[in-house]
Write a protein that holds these residues in place. Structure first.
Motif, short mmCIF file in Angstrom:
data_model
loop_
_atom_site.label_atom_id
_atom_site.label_comp_id
_atom_site.label_asym_id
_atom_site.label_seq_id
_atom_site.Cartn_x
_atom_site.Cartn_y
_atom_site.Cartn_z
N GLY A 106 -7.30 7.74 -5.01
CA GLY A 106 -8.75 7.62 -4.92
C GLY A 106 -9.20 6.78 -3.74
O GLY A 106 -10.09 7.17 -2.98
N LEU A 107 -8.57 5.62 -3.57
CA LEU A 107 -8.95 4.76 -2.44
C LEU A 107 -8.63 5.41 -1.10
O LEU A 107 -9.34 5.20 -0.12
N LEU B 69 4.10 -6.21 5.22
CA LEU B 69 4.46 -4.92 5.78
C LEU B 69 5.09 -5.08 7.17
O LEU B 69 6.11 -4.45 7.48
N LEU B 70 4.49 -5.94 7.98
CA LEU B 70 5.05 -6.17 9.32
C LEU B 70 6.47 -6.74 9.24
O LEU B 70 7.35 -6.36 10.01
N ALA B 71 6.67 -7.63 8.29
CA ALA B 71 8.00 -8.21 8.12
C ALA B 71 9.01 -7.14 7.71
O ALA B 71 10.16 -7.13 8.18
N ARG B 72 8.60 -6.24 6.86
CA ARG B 72 9.49 -5.17 6.43
C ARG B 72 9.82 -4.24 7.59
O ARG B 72 10.94 -3.75 7.74
N LEU C 128 2.13 -0.11 -4.73
CA LEU C 128 1.36 -1.34 -4.85
C LEU C 128 1.08 -1.96 -3.49
O LEU C 128 0.02 -2.55 -3.27
N LEU C 129 2.03 -1.83 -2.57
CA LEU C 129 1.81 -2.34 -1.22
C LEU C 129 0.67 -1.59 -0.54
O LEU C 129 -0.19 -2.20 0.10
N GLU C 130 0.67 -0.27 -0.70
CA GLU C 130 -0.45 0.49 -0.11
C GLU C 130 -1.77 0.10 -0.74
O GLU C 130 -2.79 -0.04 -0.04
N LEU C 131 -1.79 -0.10 -2.06
CA LEU C 131 -3.01 -0.55 -2.72
C LEU C 131 -3.47 -1.89 -2.16
O LEU C 131 -4.66 -2.10 -1.91
#
Length: 314
Positions: free
Chosen positions: A231-232, A305-308, A289-292
Protein backbone atom coordinates in the motif's frame (compact mmCIF):
# COMPACT_ATOMS: atom_id res chain seq x y z
CA UNK A 1 -48.18 -5.37 -34.83
CA UNK A 2 -48.05 -5.36 -31.01
CA UNK A 3 -48.65 -1.62 -31.04
CA UNK A 4 -52.20 -2.29 -32.16
CA UNK A 5 -52.94 -4.74 -29.32
CA UNK A 6 -54.81 -3.83 -26.17
CA UNK A 7 -52.95 -3.99 -22.88
CA UNK A 8 -54.82 -7.18 -21.98
CA UNK A 9 -53.70 -8.72 -25.27
CA UNK A 10 -50.12 -7.72 -24.53
CA UNK A 11 -50.34 -9.54 -21.20
CA UNK A 12 -51.70 -12.59 -23.00
CA UNK A 13 -48.70 -12.59 -25.36
CA UNK A 14 -46.44 -13.10 -22.35
CA UNK A 15 -48.01 -16.55 -21.90
CA UNK A 16 -47.05 -17.68 -25.39
CA UNK A 17 -44.08 -19.65 -26.65
CA UNK A 18 -42.98 -16.92 -29.08
CA UNK A 19 -40.13 -15.23 -27.23
CA UNK A 20 -39.84 -12.42 -29.80
CA UNK A 21 -43.53 -11.47 -29.44
CA UNK A 22 -43.30 -11.65 -25.65
CA UNK A 23 -40.28 -9.32 -25.70
CA UNK A 24 -42.03 -6.87 -28.03
CA UNK A 25 -45.06 -6.93 -25.72
CA UNK A 26 -42.85 -5.99 -22.76
CA UNK A 27 -41.35 -3.10 -24.73
CA UNK A 28 -44.81 -1.83 -25.65
CA UNK A 29 -45.91 -2.08 -22.01
CA UNK A 30 -42.94 0.05 -21.01
CA UNK A 31 -44.00 2.68 -23.55
CA UNK A 32 -47.61 2.73 -22.33
CA UNK A 33 -47.01 2.44 -18.56
CA UNK A 34 -50.58 1.17 -18.21
CA UNK A 35 -50.91 0.25 -14.53
CA UNK A 36 -54.21 -1.56 -15.15
CA UNK A 37 -52.18 -4.66 -16.06
CA UNK A 38 -50.38 -4.76 -12.70
CA UNK A 39 -52.65 -7.28 -10.98
CA UNK A 40 -52.44 -9.79 -13.85
CA UNK A 41 -48.69 -9.35 -14.06
CA UNK A 42 -48.28 -9.85 -10.31
CA UNK A 43 -50.24 -13.08 -10.52
CA UNK A 44 -47.88 -14.25 -13.27
CA UNK A 45 -44.80 -13.26 -11.27
CA UNK A 46 -45.97 -14.92 -8.06
CA UNK A 47 -46.91 -18.29 -9.58
CA UNK A 48 -44.26 -20.96 -9.10
CA UNK A 49 -45.03 -23.47 -11.84
CA UNK A 50 -43.23 -21.73 -14.72
CA UNK A 51 -40.01 -19.77 -14.08
CA UNK A 52 -39.99 -18.07 -17.51
CA UNK A 53 -43.58 -16.91 -17.06
CA UNK A 54 -42.76 -15.61 -13.58
CA UNK A 55 -39.85 -13.62 -14.99
CA UNK A 56 -42.03 -12.13 -17.73
CA UNK A 57 -44.57 -11.15 -15.11
CA UNK A 58 -41.87 -9.47 -13.02
CA UNK A 59 -40.41 -7.65 -16.03
CA UNK A 60 -43.92 -6.56 -17.02
CA UNK A 61 -44.62 -5.25 -13.53
CA UNK A 62 -41.47 -3.19 -13.69
CA UNK A 63 -42.36 -1.98 -17.20
CA UNK A 64 -45.78 -0.64 -16.16
CA UNK A 65 -44.47 0.90 -12.92
CA UNK A 66 -46.11 -1.67 -10.66
CA UNK A 67 -42.96 -3.03 -9.02
CA UNK A 68 -42.65 -1.85 -5.41
CA UNK A 69 -41.26 -2.85 -2.02
CA UNK A 70 -44.39 -4.79 -1.06
CA UNK A 71 -44.20 -6.94 -4.18
CA UNK A 72 -40.44 -7.33 -3.71
CA UNK A 73 -40.98 -8.72 -0.21
CA UNK A 74 -43.02 -11.55 -1.76
CA UNK A 75 -40.75 -12.22 -4.71
CA UNK A 76 -37.57 -12.33 -2.61
CA UNK A 77 -39.04 -15.59 -1.22
CA UNK A 78 -39.83 -17.01 -4.66
CA UNK A 79 -38.56 -20.59 -5.12
CA UNK A 80 -37.10 -19.86 -8.56
CA UNK A 81 -33.61 -18.37 -8.28
CA UNK A 82 -33.81 -16.02 -11.24
CA UNK A 83 -37.00 -14.42 -9.93
CA UNK A 84 -35.09 -13.61 -6.74
CA UNK A 85 -32.13 -12.49 -8.88
CA UNK A 86 -34.20 -10.00 -10.87
CA UNK A 87 -36.02 -8.76 -7.77
CA UNK A 88 -32.66 -7.96 -6.19
CA UNK A 89 -31.47 -6.38 -9.44
CA UNK A 90 -34.53 -4.10 -9.73
CA UNK A 91 -34.26 -3.04 -6.09
CA UNK A 92 -30.62 -2.12 -6.63
CA UNK A 93 -31.57 -0.06 -9.67
CA UNK A 94 -33.49 2.22 -7.30
CA UNK A 95 -30.22 3.20 -5.56
CA UNK A 96 -31.97 3.21 -2.18
CA UNK A 97 -34.61 1.10 -0.47
CA UNK A 98 -36.65 1.41 2.71
CA UNK A 99 -35.40 -0.04 5.99
CA UNK A 100 -37.65 -3.11 5.85
CA UNK A 101 -36.51 -3.99 2.34
CA UNK A 102 -32.85 -3.46 3.27
CA UNK A 103 -33.33 -5.89 6.17
CA UNK A 104 -34.89 -8.46 3.83
CA UNK A 105 -31.96 -8.19 1.42
CA UNK A 106 -29.50 -8.69 4.28
CA UNK A 107 -31.47 -11.70 5.50
CA UNK A 108 -31.54 -13.16 1.98
CA UNK A 109 -27.77 -12.73 1.75
CA UNK A 110 -27.34 -14.88 4.86
CA UNK A 111 -29.33 -17.84 3.49
CA UNK A 112 -29.08 -17.64 -0.32
CA UNK A 113 -28.05 -20.89 -2.00
CA UNK A 114 -27.86 -19.69 -5.62
CA UNK A 115 -24.53 -18.27 -6.82
CA UNK A 116 -26.12 -15.90 -9.40
CA UNK A 117 -28.41 -14.44 -6.71
CA UNK A 118 -25.51 -14.05 -4.26
CA UNK A 119 -23.51 -12.32 -6.99
CA UNK A 120 -26.39 -9.95 -7.71
CA UNK A 121 -26.78 -9.19 -4.01
CA UNK A 122 -23.14 -8.08 -3.95
CA UNK A 123 -23.57 -5.98 -7.11
CA UNK A 124 -26.78 -4.34 -5.90
CA UNK A 125 -25.22 -3.61 -2.50
CA UNK A 126 -22.60 -1.49 -4.23
CA UNK A 127 -25.38 0.71 -5.62
CA UNK A 128 -27.09 1.22 -2.24
CA UNK A 129 -26.11 3.65 0.54
CA UNK A 130 -23.56 2.29 2.99
CA UNK A 131 -26.01 1.78 5.85
CA UNK A 132 -28.10 -0.49 3.60
CA UNK A 133 -25.21 -2.11 1.74
CA UNK A 134 -22.89 -3.16 4.55
CA UNK A 135 -25.27 -5.59 6.31
CA UNK A 136 -25.78 -7.37 2.95
CA UNK A 137 -22.06 -7.61 2.28
CA UNK A 138 -21.32 -8.56 5.88
CA UNK A 139 -23.70 -11.52 5.65
CA UNK A 140 -22.31 -12.57 2.27
CA UNK A 141 -18.85 -12.78 3.86
CA UNK A 142 -20.12 -15.60 6.07
CA UNK A 143 -21.32 -17.75 3.15
CA UNK A 144 -19.45 -20.46 1.26
CA UNK A 145 -19.54 -18.22 -1.82
CA UNK A 146 -17.19 -15.75 -0.13
CA UNK A 147 -14.52 -18.41 0.23
CA UNK A 148 -15.06 -20.93 -2.54
CA UNK A 149 -16.52 -19.14 -5.55
CA UNK A 150 -14.16 -17.76 -8.19
CA UNK A 151 -15.96 -14.44 -8.75
CA UNK A 152 -18.24 -13.59 -5.85
CA UNK A 153 -15.40 -12.73 -3.41
CA UNK A 154 -14.29 -10.00 -5.81
CA UNK A 155 -17.85 -8.70 -6.21
CA UNK A 156 -18.09 -8.48 -2.41
CA UNK A 157 -14.80 -6.56 -2.32
CA UNK A 158 -16.05 -4.32 -5.14
CA UNK A 159 -19.02 -3.39 -2.95
CA UNK A 160 -16.98 -2.97 0.23
CA UNK A 161 -14.29 -0.85 -1.42
CA UNK A 162 -16.90 1.52 -2.85
CA UNK A 163 -17.71 2.51 0.76
CA UNK A 164 -14.07 2.79 1.86
CA UNK A 165 -14.19 6.54 2.40
CA UNK A 166 -17.83 7.36 3.11
CA UNK A 167 -18.21 4.51 5.63
CA UNK A 168 -14.68 4.13 6.99
CA UNK A 169 -15.87 4.04 10.60
CA UNK A 170 -18.52 1.39 9.92
CA UNK A 171 -16.04 -0.74 7.96
CA UNK A 172 -13.54 -0.58 10.81
CA UNK A 173 -16.29 -1.72 13.17
CA UNK A 174 -16.82 -4.72 10.87
CA UNK A 175 -13.20 -5.68 10.34
CA UNK A 176 -11.06 -4.36 13.21
CA UNK A 177 -11.52 -7.31 15.55
CA UNK A 178 -9.60 -10.50 16.33
CA UNK A 179 -12.43 -12.58 14.82
CA UNK A 180 -11.71 -11.12 11.40
CA UNK A 181 -8.34 -12.85 11.23
CA UNK A 182 -9.76 -16.32 11.87
CA UNK A 183 -12.10 -16.32 8.86
CA UNK A 184 -10.66 -16.59 5.36
CA UNK A 185 -12.94 -14.15 3.53
CA UNK A 186 -12.85 -11.46 6.22
CA UNK A 187 -9.10 -11.79 6.58
CA UNK A 188 -8.62 -11.34 2.81
CA UNK A 189 -10.72 -8.18 2.75
CA UNK A 190 -9.06 -6.75 5.86
CA UNK A 191 -5.69 -7.12 4.12
CA UNK A 192 -7.08 -5.38 1.05
CA UNK A 193 -8.30 -2.52 3.20
CA UNK A 194 -4.87 -2.13 4.82
CA UNK A 195 -3.38 -1.87 1.36
CA UNK A 196 -6.13 0.40 0.05
CA UNK A 197 -6.15 2.81 2.98
CA UNK A 198 -2.37 3.06 3.25
CA UNK A 199 -2.14 3.70 -0.51
CA UNK A 200 -4.66 6.52 -0.06
CA UNK A 201 -1.80 8.57 1.30
CA UNK A 202 -3.60 10.73 3.85
CA UNK A 203 -3.90 10.72 7.62
CA UNK A 204 -7.41 9.26 7.60
CA UNK A 205 -6.25 6.33 5.51
CA UNK A 206 -3.11 5.77 7.59
CA UNK A 207 -5.18 5.82 10.77
CA UNK A 208 -7.67 3.27 9.42
CA UNK A 209 -4.89 0.97 8.20
CA UNK A 210 -3.13 1.21 11.57
CA UNK A 211 -6.29 0.30 13.46
CA UNK A 212 -6.77 -2.80 11.30
CA UNK A 213 -3.14 -3.77 11.81
CA UNK A 214 -3.54 -3.51 15.57
CA UNK A 215 -6.49 -5.91 15.49
CA UNK A 216 -4.44 -8.67 13.84
CA UNK A 217 -2.95 -11.44 15.93
CA UNK A 218 0.65 -12.69 15.72
CA UNK A 219 -0.29 -15.29 13.11
CA UNK A 220 -1.32 -12.61 10.64
CA UNK A 221 1.59 -10.22 11.12
CA UNK A 222 3.54 -11.25 8.06
CA UNK A 223 0.53 -10.79 5.75
CA UNK A 224 -0.40 -7.52 7.44
CA UNK A 225 3.08 -6.05 7.01
CA UNK A 226 3.21 -7.13 3.37
CA UNK A 227 -0.19 -5.46 2.71
CA UNK A 228 1.08 -2.27 4.36
CA UNK A 229 4.31 -2.41 2.36
CA UNK A 230 2.47 -2.73 -0.95
CA UNK A 231 0.00 0.00 0.00
CA UNK A 232 2.71 2.50 0.91
CA UNK A 233 4.56 1.67 -2.30
CA UNK A 234 1.43 2.54 -4.27
CA UNK A 235 1.21 6.12 -3.06
CA UNK A 236 2.05 7.24 -6.59
CA UNK A 237 3.48 10.67 -7.27
CA UNK A 238 2.21 10.62 -10.84
CA UNK A 239 2.86 8.74 -14.04
CA UNK A 240 5.71 9.97 -16.15
CA UNK A 241 6.44 9.02 -19.74
CA UNK A 242 9.73 7.97 -21.25
CA UNK A 243 12.11 10.89 -21.06
CA UNK A 244 13.29 12.53 -24.27
CA UNK A 245 15.21 15.43 -22.85
CA UNK A 246 12.17 17.68 -23.27
CA UNK A 247 12.27 17.41 -27.06
CA UNK A 248 8.68 16.21 -27.40
CA UNK A 249 7.37 18.86 -25.05
CA UNK A 250 9.21 21.59 -26.90
CA UNK A 251 8.52 20.57 -30.48
CA UNK A 252 5.55 18.21 -30.76
CA UNK A 253 3.17 18.52 -27.81
CA UNK A 254 -0.03 20.43 -28.43
CA UNK A 255 -0.60 23.39 -26.16
CA UNK A 256 -4.05 22.13 -25.20
CA UNK A 257 -2.88 18.72 -24.04
CA UNK A 258 -3.66 18.14 -20.34
CA UNK A 259 -0.67 18.22 -18.06
CA UNK A 260 -0.01 15.25 -15.79
CA UNK A 261 -0.09 16.43 -12.20
CA UNK A 262 1.94 14.74 -9.55
CA UNK A 263 -0.18 13.12 -6.86
CA UNK A 264 0.82 14.32 -3.44
CA UNK A 265 0.59 12.25 -0.28
CA UNK A 266 0.96 13.12 3.38
CA UNK A 267 3.69 11.81 5.68
CA UNK A 268 2.72 8.93 7.94
CA UNK A 269 0.87 9.61 11.14
CA UNK A 270 3.00 9.54 14.27
CA UNK A 271 1.22 6.39 15.47
CA UNK A 272 1.88 4.44 12.28
CA UNK A 273 5.43 5.72 12.02
CA UNK A 274 6.16 4.66 15.61
CA UNK A 275 4.63 1.24 14.92
CA UNK A 276 6.85 0.73 11.89
CA UNK A 277 9.93 1.87 13.82
CA UNK A 278 9.13 -0.57 16.63
CA UNK A 279 8.59 -3.64 14.44
CA UNK A 280 11.68 -2.91 12.33
CA UNK A 281 13.99 -2.44 15.29
CA UNK A 282 12.76 -5.79 16.64
CA UNK A 283 13.92 -7.50 13.42
CA UNK A 284 16.26 -5.16 11.50
CA UNK A 285 17.40 -7.88 9.05
CA UNK A 286 13.84 -8.43 7.74
CA UNK A 287 13.69 -6.99 4.21
CA UNK A 288 9.95 -6.25 4.30
CA UNK A 289 10.28 -4.38 7.58
CA UNK A 290 13.35 -2.53 6.32
CA UNK A 291 11.42 -1.30 3.30
CA UNK A 292 8.56 -0.23 5.58
CA UNK A 293 11.03 1.67 7.75
CA UNK A 294 12.47 3.46 4.73
CA UNK A 295 9.01 4.33 3.40
CA UNK A 296 8.11 5.51 6.89
CA UNK A 297 11.19 7.79 6.97
CA UNK A 298 12.73 6.00 9.94
CA UNK A 299 16.11 7.73 9.97
CA UNK A 300 18.14 4.78 11.23
CA UNK A 301 16.81 2.61 8.39
CA UNK A 302 18.77 4.52 5.76
CA UNK A 303 22.09 4.17 7.56
CA UNK A 304 21.31 0.49 8.19
CA UNK A 305 20.65 -0.08 4.47
CA UNK A 306 23.85 1.72 3.47
CA UNK A 307 25.81 -0.39 5.91
CA UNK A 308 24.34 -3.57 4.45
CA UNK A 309 25.20 -2.43 0.94
CA UNK A 310 28.78 -1.73 1.97
CA UNK A 311 29.07 -5.27 3.30
CA UNK A 312 28.09 -6.81 -0.04
CA UNK A 313 31.05 -8.28 -1.88
CA UNK A 314 31.62 -6.75 -5.33
Amino acid sequence: DVRQRTTAELVHLLHGDNHWLATRALVEMAHRRDASAASSLLEMAAQTGDEQLALRGLWGLNAVGGFNASIASTLLKHPHAYVRYWTVRLLGDQRSVDAATAAMLAELASRETSAPVAAQLACSAKRLPAEQALPILDNLLDTDFAENDERIPWLIWWGLESKAEEARKQLLNLFASPATWTQKARRANALRFIRRWSAQGDHAGYGAAHRLIQSAGPGARQEVHEALRVGLSERATGLHGIGQGGLFGQQAAENNEPQVRARQFEPLTEELSNYIRRIWTSDPQNITLLELAIRGNVEQAYSHLLARLEDVDP
